[in-house]
Design an enzyme around this catalytic site. Structure first.
Site, short mmCIF file in Angstrom:
data_model
loop_
_atom_site.label_atom_id
_atom_site.label_comp_id
_atom_site.label_asym_id
_atom_site.label_seq_id
_atom_site.Cartn_x
_atom_site.Cartn_y
_atom_site.Cartn_z
N SER A 206 34.52 41.58 50.14
CA SER A 206 35.42 41.89 49.03
C SER A 206 35.39 43.39 48.72
O SER A 206 35.68 44.20 49.59
CB SER A 206 35.06 41.04 47.82
OG SER A 206 36.06 41.12 46.84
N GLU A 328 41.63 32.31 49.01
CA GLU A 328 40.89 33.37 48.33
C GLU A 328 41.12 33.34 46.81
O GLU A 328 40.18 33.37 46.01
CB GLU A 328 41.32 34.74 48.87
CG GLU A 328 41.03 34.99 50.33
CD GLU A 328 39.67 35.60 50.59
OE1 GLU A 328 38.84 35.62 49.66
OE2 GLU A 328 39.44 36.05 51.72
N HIS A 427 37.48 32.47 47.65
CA HIS A 427 36.81 33.75 47.80
C HIS A 427 35.30 33.56 47.58
O HIS A 427 34.88 32.83 46.68
CB HIS A 427 37.38 34.69 46.74
CG HIS A 427 37.01 36.13 46.89
ND1 HIS A 427 37.35 36.87 48.00
CD2 HIS A 427 36.35 36.98 46.05
CE1 HIS A 427 36.91 38.12 47.84
NE2 HIS A 427 36.31 38.20 46.67
#
Length: 528
Positions: A206, A328, A427
């Site tokens: 990320s 995500e 995510h």
């Protein structure tokens, strides 16, 4: 200095001084090792400075403080928390896990944690380098760096620097100066800890993957990075230049009750973190992930968007693995009751911001067809996943293929049953699979209900693919289907699910749909 057989391998002599670590489950571990001077007082918001060193033997058996950040007792409903006290501005340290502080010159893995630029720590148990060091015979380094307002607030050239400070005059992106300093530390010191300074892989997830790409393309890091692993990089972020960022800085100054950088430097850090919470509210837009703090493309410390960093100059020679999770955006939106009530009209309006009003109904219908039974909220989450993660990652893969420097691409598809399956393959969900250390994630609600046999089999395959890539630049291993690099003919993408499959053009529908939108627009930053 590395050790001879029979010597105490928990004590090492480095240029800065002597360290004493500990043996943990057969590995030599050195914690809270300073790689730069504490960024306190007048050094707040200035580039990382060399650490002055120490006399005597420094204890390196306990984690140091994490970077100051917002904290909520009990954590969040997905991860269960992503950073916990103690916090302190004196946080520029790293942890090292090594099979032995000898002369074996093992490949090195440097981990850059994510956290939406506002949370996280290199010493979180989930990011322990233990499994990689033991299973892969690697030396693993995890890094703490400045985050939130202390790492990402842009004060302009006048506010960030004084005339006599850094000779470069650079003032933006203190976080990046920290990471560059850590990378230089690894280059200069890792041989004494059993690592090979000529074989450094930087990996991040990320926000940490954005950092990893920025590092790989930075002139000061040229020749330091051999490979990168980019897990769920939010390359769809619209990163501000100096003028746009200073508007945000003005709002932050007002929230903090300060007139200028000098007054900000006089405030205790908890006040700065509190003002950052206010900036969350000011920067939140419906249908976008909130991004109170972002990297600034200032033309000096960061010359271009990190999504482009691996497409220019020597960085094109760096080996790249890149991937995303299938859902995500469910991480930030699926458990939000306000978004659950979203209407078709609201979501169509949000789509219009990217595709234009005329195309928006058709794009909505395309997302609806791709996920039968989709609610408006599901369409919105799939749109954000594409804008922020999947499509920009595929565009990097396409561009590298055109340069004849193909990447290895993957998509993580295994959904979690937690929260009645609403999170999907969200995510961050791939993280415990990559590290293969579920025992360190027992606090994380999003892992509830995973079948151990499926979970552990997938983790074994992924963990060893990451190890193979760090060691050789090729993630293939005997327990994985054949994984080909991503080229513009087959567009091979590895799908990590209960059954692992290498598929051609797995992201094709998203790629083709977003060709009509042009460059992926601003979609906000994820939490982690």
């Amino acid at each position: 200095m590395a050790h001879s057989p029979g010597e105490d391998t928990t004590v090492v002599d480095l240029p800065a001084g002597r360290l004493r670590g500990a043996i943990e489950d057969g590995l030599a571990v050195f914690r809270a090792v300073p790689y730069a001077a504490p960024p306190v007082g007048d050094l707040r918001w200035r580039p990382a400075r060399p650490h002055p060193g120490w006399s005597g033997t420094r204890d390196a058996t306990a984690d140091g403080p994490s970077a100051p950040q917002m904290y909520r007792e009990g954590g969040d409903p997905v991860l269960g928390g992503h950073g916990s006290p103690p916090f302190d501005e004196d946080c520029l340290t790293l942890n090292v896990w090594t099979p032995a502080a000898d002369t074996a010159r093992r490949p090195v893995l440097v981990w850059i944690h994510g956290g939406g630029f506002v949370s996280g720590s290199g010493s979180l148990p989930g990011y322990s380098g233990e499994t990689f060091a033991r299973d892969g015979d690697l030396v693993v380094v995890s890094v703490n760096y400045r985050i939130g307002p202390l790492g990402y607030l842009y004060l302009g050239p006048e506010g960030g620097e004084s005339d006599e400070s850094d000779e470069s005059g650079e003032s933006g992106n203190p976080w990046l100066s920290d990471q560059l300093a850590a990378l230089r530390w690894v280059k200069e010191n890792i041989a004494a800890l059993g690592g090979d300074p000529e074989s450094i892989t930087v990996a991040g997830q990320s926000g940490g993957a954005v950092s990893t790409a920025a590092l790989a393309g930075h002139p000061q890091a040229q020749g330091l990075v051999k490979r990168v692993i980019l897990q769920s990089p939010p390359f769809g972020l619209d990163l501000p230049g100096p003028a746009a960022y200073l508007e945000r800085t003005a709002a932050y100054l007002e929230l903090a009750g300060a007139e200028d950088a000098a007054e900000l430097r006089a405030l205790p850090w908890p006040d700065l973190i509190g003002a950052g919470a206010g900036l969350f509210a000011l920067t939140t837009r419906w249908g976008y992930w909130p991004t109170p703090f972002l990297p600034v493309v200032d033309g000096t410390t960061l010359r271009r968007h990190p999504a482009e960093a691996l497409l220019h100059g020597p960085a094109t020679g760096i080996d790249v693995m890149i991937g995303w999770t299938r859902e995500e955006a469910n991480f930030g939106f699926a458990l939000d009751e306000g978004y659950a009530a979203a209407t078709r009209e609201q979501v169509t309006g949000r789509i219009a911001e990217t595709f234009g009003a005329e195309a928006a109904p058709e794009v909505y219908a395309a997302y609806e067809r791709a996920r039968p039974g989709a609610r408006p909220a599901d369409v919105l989450m799939d749109l954000i996943t594409d804008e922020l993660f999947r499509v920009p990652a595929v565009r990097l893969a396409e561009a590298r293929a055109a340069l004849d420097r193909p990447v290895w691409a993957y998509q993580f598809d295994l959904p979690t049953p937690a929260y009645e399956g609403r999170l999907g393959a969200a995510h961050c969900l791939e993280l415990p699979f990559v590290f293969d250390n579920f025992d360190q994630w027992s606090h994380a609600p999003f892992l509830a209900g995973l079948t151990p046999a499926v979970r552990d089999g997938l983790a074994y395959a992924m963990h060893r693919a990451w190890i193979a890539f760090v060691r050789t630049g090729d993630p293939n291993h005997p327990d994985l289907p054949r994984w080909q690099p991503y080229d513009t003919r087959t567009r091979t993408t590895m799908r990590f699910d209960s059954v692992i499959t290498a598929l051609a053009d797995l992201a094709g529908p998203s790629r083709l749909l977003h060709e009509r939108s042009g460059p992926t627009g601003p979609a906000g930053s994820p939490h982690a």
